[in-house]
Motif scaffolding. Structure first.
Motif, PDB file in Angstrom:
ATOM      1  N   ALA A 130       0.835  -1.207   0.000  1.00 35.75           N
ATOM      2  CA  ALA A 130       0.000   0.000   0.000  1.00 35.75           C
ATOM      3  C   ALA A 130       0.869   1.257   0.000  1.00 35.75           C
ATOM      4  O   ALA A 130       0.596   2.216  -0.732  1.00 35.75           O
ATOM      5  CB  ALA A 130      -0.933   0.012   1.206  1.00 35.75           C
ATOM      6  N   ASP A 185       9.368   3.478   6.921  1.00 34.14           N
ATOM      7  CA  ASP A 185       9.046   2.139   7.430  1.00 34.14           C
ATOM      8  C   ASP A 185       9.915   1.837   8.636  1.00 34.14           C
ATOM      9  O   ASP A 185      11.081   2.215   8.698  1.00 34.14           O
ATOM     10  CB  ASP A 185       9.236   1.062   6.362  1.00 34.14           C
ATOM     11  CG  ASP A 185       8.371  -0.160   6.653  1.00 34.14           C
ATOM     12  OD1 ASP A 185       7.379  -0.380   5.932  1.00 34.14           O
ATOM     13  OD2 ASP A 185       8.674  -0.901   7.630  1.00 34.14           O
ATOM     14  N   GLY A 187       0.091 -15.265   2.391  1.00 38.88           N
ATOM     15  CA  GLY A 187       0.027 -16.440   1.530  1.00 38.88           C
ATOM     16  C   GLY A 187       0.831 -16.233   0.257  1.00 38.88           C
ATOM     17  O   GLY A 187       1.029 -17.166  -0.523  1.00 38.88           O
ATOM     18  N   GLY A 213       0.046 -14.962  -2.449  1.00 39.16           N
ATOM     19  CA  GLY A 213      -0.705 -15.048  -3.698  1.00 39.16           C
ATOM     20  C   GLY A 213      -0.935 -13.651  -4.267  1.00 39.16           C
ATOM     21  O   GLY A 213      -1.476 -12.782  -3.589  1.00 39.16           O
ATOM     22  N   ARG A 233       6.806 -12.419   0.042  1.00 37.85           N
ATOM     23  CA  ARG A 233       6.718 -10.978   0.292  1.00 37.85           C
ATOM     24  C   ARG A 233       8.088 -10.345   0.520  1.00 37.85           C
ATOM     25  O   ARG A 233       8.266  -9.145   0.314  1.00 37.85           O
ATOM     26  CB  ARG A 233       5.786 -10.733   1.473  1.00 37.85           C
ATOM     27  CG  ARG A 233       4.337 -11.110   1.190  1.00 37.85           C
ATOM     28  CD  ARG A 233       3.690 -10.131   0.229  1.00 37.85           C
ATOM     29  NE  ARG A 233       3.678  -8.816   0.800  1.00 37.85           N
ATOM     30  CZ  ARG A 233       2.749  -8.360   1.634  1.00 37.85           C
ATOM     31  NH1 ARG A 233       1.728  -9.141   1.946  1.00 37.85           N
ATOM     32  NH2 ARG A 233       2.811  -7.136   2.115  1.00 37.85           N
ATOM     33  N   ASP A 288      -4.257  -2.447   4.417  1.00 37.84           N
ATOM     34  CA  ASP A 288      -4.695  -3.008   5.709  1.00 37.84           C
ATOM     35  C   ASP A 288      -4.999  -1.911   6.725  1.00 37.84           C
ATOM     36  O   ASP A 288      -5.869  -2.072   7.584  1.00 37.84           O
ATOM     37  CB  ASP A 288      -3.604  -3.925   6.292  1.00 37.84           C
ATOM     38  CG  ASP A 288      -3.648  -5.329   5.701  1.00 37.84           C
ATOM     39  OD1 ASP A 288      -4.284  -5.511   4.644  1.00 37.84           O
ATOM     40  OD2 ASP A 288      -3.032  -6.239   6.283  1.00 37.84           O
TER      41      ASP A 288
END
Ligand SMILES: Cc1cc2nc3c(=O)[nH]c(=O)nc-3n(C[C@H](O)[C@H](O)[C@H](O)COP(=O)(O)OP(=O)(O)OC[C@H]3O[C@@H](n4cnc5c(N)ncnc54)[C@H](O)[C@@H]3O)c2cc1C
Length: 393
Positions: free
Chosen positions: A18, A39, A50, A52, A101, A269
């Motif tokens: 994001a 960050d 996951g 995906g 990730r 999120d």
């Protein structure tokens, strides 16, 4: 007191999908913007997921000039959905990708830096809004701030916004079981609903395996041992040789999404945008990140940074709200075993129904007439308890 000068045009808290997408959206609209991407972690860093990645994510990134992100990865075009012996297995309309990730997020952050963002290691603890700027930790000020700091967002809390329903999931990496090679396998739970176990083939001999379920206020959250036990129960052998187990919360979307107005925006999120049917959140993160970045750039161009939130709401509501209503309804219906099994039978029987469910679970899909018709047929056609299995078309 607000500081006299604004150091950054845009400060983005969190450099996951994001946050990186926010920076990309803003800098694609105006490459001259001063964008800080903050960050708490150094990249590359892991994130429990996951892994995906829906093809729609790549479409969105291509729109802001990022291509070739998964060129060295192996696409996966088989999806198997099951529950207690009932299976719907088909090729998906477009292949998905399984990208750890640690790799995906570092590539996205690199793309944001290449576009002109400054990636800074900084854990944000405090946010104050002043008439002319937003100040982070009393030391960084920006005309617009986007909170992209994940499930436990500090920015969302600073805005006093509550979190809705939450799921908990655990994932690890394990040698891919022979019957699950080249596929994304999802086995729905037979106990708590909604819940499912997954095995997503990474293409390098390992699969990302995991299990997640919705948390309920009236019962204790499952422990790591419970989650592993449920994963192994639904996908036997999935945990064998598993490593790097990590769990995380998923803030699920509801039909009542209301983005904040003003100079402080939320994406991914942090904005509680995880699909309540599938746990998919990367597509929402990238889509809302890009929209937030574009809204910030447009508001700054007009000299009205305080209108960034309003612009963002206008840009996202039209497409996001109807979709969120449909996924909220589908997630509610899927709590019923009868509906879930009818959905599996309908997906096994009809490629169109299967494709529409995939869109609903991974992108902007809606509850289509094909889905309604398929469910209707599945209800009136007597279903066998161990329903049909459909080989890839
Ligand atoms: C086990 C599991 C499996 C999942 N599987 C899938 C899947 O297969 N596909 C899918 O699409 N989605 C999946 N999801 C959801 C997906 O992981 C999230 O929706 C996605 O990561 C959201 O991206 P984000 O950028 O909003 O947040 P994040 O990826 O969480 O990034 C937030 C960033 O903010 C940083 N940060 C946090 N707090 C601060 C702070 N105070 N100051 C500075 N930085 C901060 C963090 O270090 C992090 O880098 C899964 C989630 C879980 C838990």
């Amino acid at each position: 007191m607000a500081p006299a000068s604004t150091a950054w045009d845009l400060a983005v808290v969190g450099a996951g999908p994001a946050g990186a997408a926010t920076a990309l959206g803003a800098l694609h609209a105006d490459p001259g913007l001063r964008v800080a991407l903050l960050d708490r972690a150094d990249f590359p860093r892991d994130k429990a997921c996951g892994d995906g990645v829906a093809p729609h994510v790549l479409d969105l990134l291509a729109d802001v000039g990022v291509t070739g992100l998964v060129d060295d990865r192996i696409p996966v075009d088989r999806l198997r959905l099951g529950r207690g012996g009932l299976v719907a297995e088909r090729r998906t309309a477009r292949p998905a990708w399984v990208v750890p990730r640690r790799i995906l997020d570092a590539r996205l952050a690199d793309a944001a830096v290449a576009a002109g963002a400054r990636l800074l290691r900084h854990r944000v603890r405090d946010l104050r809004q002043h008439p002319g700027a937003v100040v982070l930790d009393g030391e960084l000020s920006a005309a617009v701030v986007v909170g992209a700091d994940g499930a436990h967002s500090v920015v969302r809390r600073a805005l006093g916004r509550p979190r809705g329903p939450v799921a908990l999931a655990l994932r690890g990496y394990a040698p891919v079981a022979p019957g699950r090679r080249g596929a994304q396998v999802i086995e729905f739970g037979t106990w708590h609903q909604p819940s499912y176990a997954w095995s997503f083939d990474c293409g390098d001999g390992l699969a990302n395996v995991g299990y997640g379920e919705l948390l309920h206020g009236d019962r204790p959250a499952p422990t790591r041992a419970h989650l592993l036990e449920r994963l192994e129960g639904l996908l036997p052998g999935a945990t064998e040789g598993g490593r790097h187990w990590a769990g995380h919360h998923l803030p699920l979307s509801t039909a009542r999404w209301r983005p904040p107005s003003g100079r402080v925006l939320l994406a991914g999120d942090a904005a509680c945008l995880v699909n309540p049917l599938t746990g998919e959140g990367i597509h929402y993160a990238v889509a809302t990140g890009i929209a937030a970045g574009r809204a910030a750039a447009a508001a700054l161009r007009d000299g009205r940074p305080e209108r960034a939130g309003e612009r963002y709401a206008r840009a996202t509501r039209r497409i996001l709200l109807p979709h969120l209503r449909h996924t909220a309804l589908a997630a509610r219906l899927a709590r019923s075993t009868c509906v879930l099994e009818a959905a599996l039978r309908a997906s096994a029987a009809d490629q169109r129904v299967f494709d529409d469910f995939v869109e609903l679970g991974l992108a902007w899909g809606r509850f289509t007439p094909a889905i309604a018709l398929g469910l209707g047929r599945a209800f009136i056609t007597p279903g066998r308890p161990t329903g049909r299995s459909q080989e890839p078309a």
